[in-house]
Design an enzyme around this catalytic site. Sequence first.
Site, short mmCIF file in Angstrom:
data_model
loop_
_atom_site.label_atom_id
_atom_site.label_comp_id
_atom_site.label_asym_id
_atom_site.label_seq_id
_atom_site.Cartn_x
_atom_site.Cartn_y
_atom_site.Cartn_z
N SER A 1 -10.72 29.87 -40.28
CA SER A 1 -12.09 30.35 -40.44
C SER A 1 -12.78 30.69 -39.13
O SER A 1 -13.70 31.51 -39.10
CB SER A 1 -12.93 29.30 -41.19
OG SER A 1 -12.90 28.05 -40.53
N ASP B 1 -22.95 25.85 -39.55
CA ASP B 1 -22.81 25.02 -40.75
C ASP B 1 -22.04 23.76 -40.36
O ASP B 1 -21.96 23.42 -39.19
CB ASP B 1 -22.16 25.80 -41.90
CG ASP B 1 -20.71 26.18 -41.64
OD1 ASP B 1 -20.11 25.68 -40.66
OD2 ASP B 1 -20.16 27.00 -42.40
N HIS C 1 -18.58 25.22 -38.40
CA HIS C 1 -18.43 26.45 -37.62
C HIS C 1 -19.57 26.65 -36.62
O HIS C 1 -20.73 26.39 -36.93
CB HIS C 1 -18.36 27.64 -38.57
CG HIS C 1 -17.29 27.49 -39.60
ND1 HIS C 1 -17.58 27.13 -40.91
CD2 HIS C 1 -15.95 27.59 -39.51
CE1 HIS C 1 -16.44 27.05 -41.59
NE2 HIS C 1 -15.44 27.31 -40.76
#
Length: 362
Positions: free
Chosen positions: A39, A326, A329
């Site tokens: 991610s 978040d 990340h």
Amino acid sequence: MADLRFNNCSFFLVLFASLLVATSCRSHSRNALFIFGGSWNDVGNNNYMETAIKANFLPYGETFFKNATGRASNGRLVPDFIAGFAKLPLIPPYLSPGNNEFTTGLNFASAGAGALTETNVGMTIGLKTQLSFFKYTKKHLNVKLGEAKTKTLLSRALYMFSIGSSDYITFATHKTTEHPSYTREEYVKTVIGNLTDAIQEIHNMGGRKFGFSNLGDVGCSPFLRALNEAKNINGSGCMDEVTVLAELHNKALAKALKKLERKLEGFKYSNFDLFAASKERIDNPSKYGFKEGKVACCGTGPYKGNLTGCCPKTVCDNVNDYLFFDGVHPTEKANYQFAKLMWSGRADKVKPYNLKTLLKKI
């Protein structure tokens, strides 16, 4: 006078032609960027999959793109900044429809992906599948450019990797049910083995320049702090098991890269110490222009660490105050700082070369 006009005209025609040739040569000699991982590198591949692991809704992407692109941040990710530093356009996700321009690179990364096939299986594009996409890309380039030009392009290209966090989060949080027989060291060896296999396959296909981030201090992310608190585990406040696994991985990665350098002809690499860079910012956020290094900008629950809780109603007032966007990340501001260190940082953070120096290597 007629001869003079003819000579002037001839001069400018020759000059114009030489500029066209020079421009054409530059366009074919630009570096390409091929990106693999999870991610932290995914710029939207998961948008085109049936999976719950997506960042295709606001406030993701809101700061820079003004809409959600699939990037797990409020704006750009590290590969976006690296592309900019290398004077390349934003590198598109492999799965985006109608994407036929491969000569500046492609992004194969997928949120939730691991080096191990069983990590988040069915919900993400694992490293093995990402590699198969790259193999198809090489075939497409051979058709588009011819084998000789493709060989040159792939040898000059940079191959970026950031992968492993999901493997170790899965191991630490599901160990008793999914990985009961592995020791930490055995599990790390398996992850590193899969990663080095992928590197060797890319090298066999012509890749020579590789850029790596080791694993950040993921155990101290808001998500794992919150999970640790929910389990009433005493200690540092971080999920120490994940931190220990990340440190073991990083030591093993450094050894593996040195071994590959000795083994593979022409193999050159850059290894960025993301663990140190992230830990410094978590422990001393104000030193790097942040006000908060432990709580996320967007989310719910302790540390705003709930990954499903990020929505427009839960986003912070000033995202630039935060290290984490978040629960896992970084914010765009943090991504820029990490990318800058990767691109032109000193040897205490990136070695044996930074990316700027690596790309100049023949």
